[in-house]
Design a protein around this motif. Structure first.
Motif, PDB file in Angstrom:
ATOM      1  N   THR A  86       1.117   6.054  -1.878  1.00 20.81           N
ATOM      2  CA  THR A  86      -0.116   6.829  -2.055  1.00 20.81           C
ATOM      3  C   THR A  86      -0.506   7.445  -0.712  1.00 20.81           C
ATOM      4  O   THR A  86       0.256   7.390   0.255  1.00 20.81           O
ATOM      5  CB  THR A  86      -1.243   5.934  -2.611  1.00 20.81           C
ATOM      6  OG1 THR A  86      -2.364   6.745  -2.921  1.00 20.81           O
ATOM      7  CG2 THR A  86      -1.632   4.852  -1.628  1.00 20.81           C
ATOM      8  N   ASP A  87      -1.685   8.038  -0.645  1.00 15.76           N
ATOM      9  CA  ASP A  87      -2.170   8.656   0.596  1.00 15.76           C
ATOM     10  C   ASP A  87      -2.134   7.631   1.741  1.00 15.76           C
ATOM     11  O   ASP A  87      -2.608   6.502   1.588  1.00 15.76           O
ATOM     12  CB  ASP A  87      -3.603   9.157   0.388  1.00 15.76           C
ATOM     13  CG  ASP A  87      -4.177   9.757   1.670  1.00 15.76           C
ATOM     14  OD1 ASP A  87      -3.821  10.899   1.972  1.00 15.76           O
ATOM     15  OD2 ASP A  87      -4.949   9.037   2.351  1.00 15.76           O
ATOM     16  N   GLU A  90      -1.785   1.963  11.202  1.00 14.61           N
ATOM     17  CA  GLU A  90      -3.093   1.306  11.284  1.00 14.61           C
ATOM     18  C   GLU A  90      -2.968  -0.214  11.249  1.00 14.61           C
ATOM     19  O   GLU A  90      -3.805  -0.930  11.816  1.00 14.61           O
ATOM     20  CB  GLU A  90      -3.991   1.769  10.127  1.00 14.61           C
ATOM     21  CG  GLU A  90      -4.458   3.206  10.214  1.00 14.61           C
ATOM     22  CD  GLU A  90      -3.423   4.197   9.673  1.00 14.61           C
ATOM     23  OE1 GLU A  90      -3.719   5.393   9.613  1.00 14.61           O
ATOM     24  OE2 GLU A  90      -2.308   3.750   9.328  1.00 14.61           O
ATOM     25  N   GLN A 147      -3.781   7.132   4.561  1.00 15.92           N
ATOM     26  CA  GLN A 147      -5.040   6.525   5.007  1.00 15.92           C
ATOM     27  C   GLN A 147      -5.586   5.574   3.957  1.00 15.92           C
ATOM     28  O   GLN A 147      -6.012   4.458   4.264  1.00 15.92           O
ATOM     29  CB  GLN A 147      -6.060   7.617   5.322  1.00 15.92           C
ATOM     30  CG  GLN A 147      -5.744   8.410   6.598  1.00 15.92           C
ATOM     31  CD  GLN A 147      -6.847   9.376   6.962  1.00 15.92           C
ATOM     32  OE1 GLN A 147      -7.669   9.748   6.109  1.00 15.92           O
ATOM     33  NE2 GLN A 147      -6.869   9.803   8.225  1.00 15.92           N
ATOM     34  N   GLU A 148      -5.588   6.032   2.690  1.00 13.78           N
ATOM     35  CA  GLU A 148      -6.091   5.167   1.626  1.00 13.78           C
ATOM     36  C   GLU A 148      -5.185   3.948   1.448  1.00 13.78           C
ATOM     37  O   GLU A 148      -5.666   2.830   1.225  1.00 13.78           O
ATOM     38  CB  GLU A 148      -6.175   5.949   0.320  1.00 13.78           C
ATOM     39  CG  GLU A 148      -7.245   7.031   0.317  1.00 13.78           C
ATOM     40  CD  GLU A 148      -7.310   7.767  -1.009  1.00 13.78           C
ATOM     41  OE1 GLU A 148      -6.442   7.472  -1.882  1.00 13.78           O
ATOM     42  OE2 GLU A 148      -8.198   8.614  -1.186  1.00 13.78           O
ATOM     43  N   GLY A 149      -3.880   4.192   1.530  1.00 11.29           N
ATOM     44  CA  GLY A 149      -2.936   3.082   1.376  1.00 11.29           C
ATOM     45  C   GLY A 149      -3.112   2.027   2.459  1.00 11.29           C
ATOM     46  O   GLY A 149      -3.086   0.821   2.181  1.00 11.29           O
ATOM     47  N   SER A 175      -7.439  -4.405   3.070  1.00 10.75           N
ATOM     48  CA  SER A 175      -8.394  -5.075   2.194  1.00 10.75           C
ATOM     49  C   SER A 175      -7.720  -6.159   1.363  1.00 10.75           C
ATOM     50  O   SER A 175      -8.257  -7.267   1.198  1.00 10.75           O
ATOM     51  CB  SER A 175      -9.072  -4.051   1.278  1.00 10.75           C
ATOM     52  OG  SER A 175      -9.985  -4.693   0.405  1.00 10.75           O
ATOM     53  N   ALA A 203      -5.873   1.424   4.240  1.00  9.29           N
ATOM     54  CA  ALA A 203      -7.153   0.736   4.028  1.00  9.29           C
ATOM     55  C   ALA A 203      -7.040  -0.284   2.888  1.00  9.29           C
ATOM     56  O   ALA A 203      -7.548  -1.407   2.987  1.00  9.29           O
ATOM     57  CB  ALA A 203      -8.244   1.766   3.722  1.00  9.29           C
ATOM     58  N   LEU A 204      -6.352   0.129   1.820  1.00  7.85           N
ATOM     59  CA  LEU A 204      -6.180  -0.773   0.683  1.00  7.85           C
ATOM     60  C   LEU A 204      -5.333  -1.982   1.088  1.00  7.85           C
ATOM     61  O   LEU A 204      -5.620  -3.129   0.688  1.00  7.85           O
ATOM     62  CB  LEU A 204      -5.503  -0.015  -0.458  1.00  7.85           C
ATOM     63  CG  LEU A 204      -5.544  -0.676  -1.846  1.00  7.85           C
ATOM     64  CD1 LEU A 204      -6.966  -0.954  -2.286  1.00  7.85           C
ATOM     65  CD2 LEU A 204      -4.829   0.213  -2.851  1.00  7.85           C
ATOM     66  N   GLY A 234       0.787  -1.227   0.000  1.00  9.54           N
ATOM     67  CA  GLY A 234       0.000   0.000   0.000  1.00  9.54           C
ATOM     68  C   GLY A 234       0.816   1.272   0.000  1.00  9.54           C
ATOM     69  O   GLY A 234       0.257   2.374   0.101  1.00  9.54           O
ATOM     70  N   TYR A 263       2.579   1.529   7.874  1.00 15.27           N
ATOM     71  CA  TYR A 263       1.337   2.141   8.332  1.00 15.27           C
ATOM     72  C   TYR A 263       1.026   1.753   9.776  1.00 15.27           C
ATOM     73  O   TYR A 263       0.955   0.571  10.117  1.00 15.27           O
ATOM     74  CB  TYR A 263       0.170   1.730   7.431  1.00 15.27           C
ATOM     75  CG  TYR A 263       0.281   2.261   6.030  1.00 15.27           C
ATOM     76  CD1 TYR A 263       0.598   3.601   5.806  1.00 15.27           C
ATOM     77  CD2 TYR A 263       0.074   1.445   4.933  1.00 15.27           C
ATOM     78  CE1 TYR A 263       0.709   4.090   4.510  1.00 15.27           C
ATOM     79  CE2 TYR A 263       0.175   1.918   3.641  1.00 15.27           C
ATOM     80  CZ  TYR A 263       0.500   3.260   3.439  1.00 15.27           C
ATOM     81  OH  TYR A 263       0.605   3.749   2.169  1.00 15.27           O
TER      82      TYR A 263
END
Length: 781
Positions: A416-417, A447, A419-421, A427, A423-424, A413, A445
């Motif tokens: 990229t951004d 997260e 938060q988006e990275g 997933s 989450a991706l 991930g 990350y």
């Protein structure tokens, strides 16, 4: 396995090392073709092959693969009707010899190696073909006179013609030396010529074949030797034709043995690669992995195969049982990517039959697919960004993932951004994990640090960072997510405390809780590791103490037995002395028998009572040795000393009559005894082989030959000196000393010794039927 994963994991570098360990061109070519297998049975078979070879390599036993070469092209040309050259024929003979050497080597091994034995069983010796080639061609590729009677005759005539030509030309050099630039005989265009001065060209007469660069010297063939040179040329042509015929005959014989020769080559290639894998494993200090098809990986103290042993940090890795996925967090340059590549490369090596650099007891799985997204592989030509490049690769991976797949994600991930990275990344991990694949991913990350606590079959891991030294330790910590350590690092680098405190106040409560939890987990793990190390040290000390006590007890037992034995020997000597004295007394009384009324049977009974009065001595008891009955069943053979229990006599085994009966020499008699009535004494009389050729003289039995081959130089001269003395005492007039050819050192030493010996009248080298230059014949006086 696709080529991309082999390239990303740097598998080609492992193959280069494997090729370097192969001993033959056949093995090197086969080693380069090594690829991971996805068939469980094939992988297990390869590992067993490597393990067998490793057992032999650990014994420092060198497999004799010298002289073996790739002769498949020569075999093919022989089959289609071509004619092989002398070097090609020699390669065939040497390969046959090499195969036989390997077969003999395996047959002489003390242990049993089923796979290797089954392979060498397929090797056909082909002695007749090897002897045919060796009898015609010498080691330098020269077709020998003995190759055929016709060739011998042709070469004999060639030597005659050459002798005549040289005689004529030497006469020219003696009588007309003033006309020659140099009094030598040389060759031009395969013809014998003389270097004649330009001004004497007409005086010599003949054919000019060449001239010097200055033109002052002409290389001329005088008219008188033209016919001889022609005869020599004709003989040379016949020689060439006969050699071609001989080589064609050998080639046809090679073609007839096409099938066994090709099988030999294939088997020798497989054996060479087996031992190459074993040698590579020894170099890496690797071990044989246990293979499974359940996706289980267990490695203790595993090392990256391409990092030097003095630099690499070993790590424990486990996945596939309690959890199927690992998420590794930690700082850059901390070793996350190295850990990913180590796991992937060890998997590929194991599936290729190679041992892996880890402790014994490791376990690896056979995967149908191994995928990896590692490093920045963006394509400038395709105008792809880092993120796009990674996602293109990941999309391709997701199309093929199943429960027999190992997937390695590096910085999932990223690019990229955040938060988006993140989450991706979560997933993608959910999707891959749901398909039953084994996944190891690294990330920055935060997260994802809590990801392992919210998902089944997922565990967090991190690479350790030493805040005190501000350096990574490269240790992998399973079960502990990584933390940023930003505040600690900033503080040690000198950032003011009020700035750090203000920064801490700006981060969220959840982040603080996670960081505190991670710190607590790290402390707990470090504490557990210290306690484990302490327990391990205690265990080692206990084992050492236990071993010391056992050794002390064994020493006590041995000392006690020695004292018992000493006392028993003393008692036996006293009893023997008393028995001898009693025998003397009995003999004296028997002499006076006429003056007494005692009868003979009374004397026998008295003697029997005396013998029975001897006390029975204790049998030696030792836990480390078999008891007396067990010893009596020990295998005995010719030459062994034994005790005849019923006769109470010592004897020597002459021969084995049957499994239960032996012929025994007792003094001057030979008697047959049952095995149960014999007790081995643990000694063997030295026996000497009877010489093949002996001559009786002066009461000596000495061979007329002395074989010094294989002896050290000094030992050989000592044996030679004693042998000459013995031969002189035996009255020999001539003896032979076999020293072999070899380097010539032993032969020269023998000849120097012979020259200086006063009782040696002469010496000569052996003739063809006596061993040639490998033998020196000595005349004694």
């Amino acid at each position: 396995m696709n080529e991309r994963i082999l390239r990303v994991m740097e598998f080609d570098k492992i193959i280069d090392q494997l090729k370097d360990h192969a001993a033959t061109s056949l093995g090197k070519r086969l080693a380069v073709q090594t690829k991971p297998s996805v068939v469980m049975e094939e992988v297990i078979q390869r590992q067993k092959e490597t393990d067998e070879a490793s057992q032999i390599v650990r014994l420092n036993a060198e497999l004799p693969l010298g002289g073996i070469s790739d002769i498949r092209a020569s075999i093919k040309r022989s089959v289609i009707g071509g004619s092989l050259g002398t070097d090609e024929c020699l390669d065939v003979a040497n390969t046959i010899y090499g195969g036989r050497q390997v077969k003999d080597f395996v047959g002489k091994l003390e242990e049993t190696y089923p796979i290797l034995e089954e392979l060498v069983e397929q090797i056909t010796p082909l002695r007749e073909l090897e002897q045919l080639i060796k009898s015609c061609i010498d080691d330098h590729g020269y077709v020998m006179d003995s190759a055929s009677q016709k060739l011998r005759s042709i070469r004999s005539s060639i030597r005659t013609y050459e002798s005549r030509v040289r005689d004529r030309l030497e006469n020219y050099t003696r009588t007309n030396s003033n006309m020659l630039s140099d009094a030598i005989i040389t060759i031009r265009n395969d013809r014998y010529v003389l270097p004649v001065k330009q001004e004497y060209r007409g005086a010599i007469g003949g054919i000019v074949h060449d001239q010097s660069s200055s033109g002052q010297t002409l290389f001329m063939e005088p008219k008188a030797i033209v016919d001889f040179n022609n005869q020599l040329q004709e003989a040379s042509v016949k020689e060439k034709q006969e050699i071609e015929r001989i080589l064609q005959e050998i080639t046809e014989q090679i073609a007839l043995e096409e099938a066994p020769l090709l099988i030999n080559i294939e088997v020798l290639s497989d054996i060479d690669v087996m031992f190459a894998r074993a040698k590579l494993g020894k170099q890496m200090k690797a071990s044989m992995p246990k293979m499974n098809d359940n996706g289980i990986i267990k490695m203790q103290q595993a090392r990256h195969p391409l990092i030097p042993k003095e630099e690499v940090v070993p790590n424990d890795v486990e996945i596939g049982e309690s959890y199927t996925s690992i998420v590794i967090t930690g700082p850059n340059t901390g070793g996350k990517t190295v850990t990913l590549k180590m796991i992937g490369l060890c998997t590929l090596m194991a599936q290729s039959g190679l041992q892996i650099p880890a402790l014994d007891g490791c376990e690896l799985a056979v995967f149908q697919h191994v995928f990896a997204d590692i490093g920045d592989e963006q394509s400038i030509e395709q105008n792809l960004s880092t993120f796009s490049s990674h996602m293109t690769n990941i999309v391709d991976i997701l199309k093929k993932v199943d429960d027999k797949t190992l997937v390695l994600f590096d910085e999932l991930g990223a690019g990229t951004d955040p938060q988006e990275g993140a989450a991706l990344a979560m997933s993608i991990l959910d999707d891959v994990i749901s398909r039953g694949a084994r996944v190891i991913a690294t990330t920055h990350y935060p997260e994802l640090k809590a990801y392992g606590y919210n998902r089944e079959n997922v565990v967090n891991a991190s690479v350790e960072f030493n805040v005190q030294t501000l350096r990574p330790t490269y240790r992998l910590l399973i079960g502990v997510p990584g933390r940023s350590n930003a505040f600690e690092i900033s503080k040690r680098l000198g950032l003011d405390n009020h700035v750090i405190d203000q920064a801490k106040g700006l981060i969220g409560v959840d982040t603080k809780s996670v960081e505190n939890m991670i710190a607590s987990l790290e402390d707990s793990q470090l504490s557990a590791e210290k306690e484990y190390e302490e327990a391990h040290r205690t265990l080692i000390a206990s084992e050492e103490l236990h071993q010391n006590i056992r050794n002390a007890w064994n020493q006590y037992e041995q000392k006690r037995e020695a004292l018992y034995k000493k006392a028993e020997e003393k008692a036996e000597r006293a009893l023997a002395k008393a028995r001898e004295e009693a025998e003397l007394i009995v003999d004296e009384i028997r002499k006076m028998k006429t003056e007494t009324k005692l009868k003979e049977h009374e004397w026998i009974e008295a003697k029997k009572m005396l013998e029975e009065a001897q006390p029975k001595l204790r049998q030696k008891q030792n836990d480390q040795q078999p008891s007396a009955p067990a010893q009596s069943k020990k295998e005995i053979k010719a030459g062994d000393e034994v005790k005849l229990l019923k006769l109470n006599q010592k004897g020597t085994i002459v021969e084995k009559v049957s499994d239960k009966e032996f012929l025994v020499q007792v003094g001057i008699m030979k008697v047959k005894m049952k095995r149960d009535d014999l007790q081995p004494l643990g000694k063997q009389k030295q026996t000497y082989e009877k010489p093949l050729t002996t001559i009786r003289g002066s009461n000596y039995h000495v061979s007329t030959e002395l074989d010094l081959r294989g002896e050290r130089f000094e030992d050989a001269l000592l044996k030679l000196e004693k042998y000459i003395d013995d031969s002189l005492l035996a009255g020999y007039g001539k003896v032979s000393i076999i020293h072999g050819k070899g380097t010539g050192a032993l032969r020269n030493g023998v000849k120097e010794f012979v020259k200086k010996h006063p009782r040696i009248a002469g010496q000569r080298s052996g003739e063809a039927g006596e061993g040639g230059s490998g033998v020196t014949v000595i005349e004694l006086r």
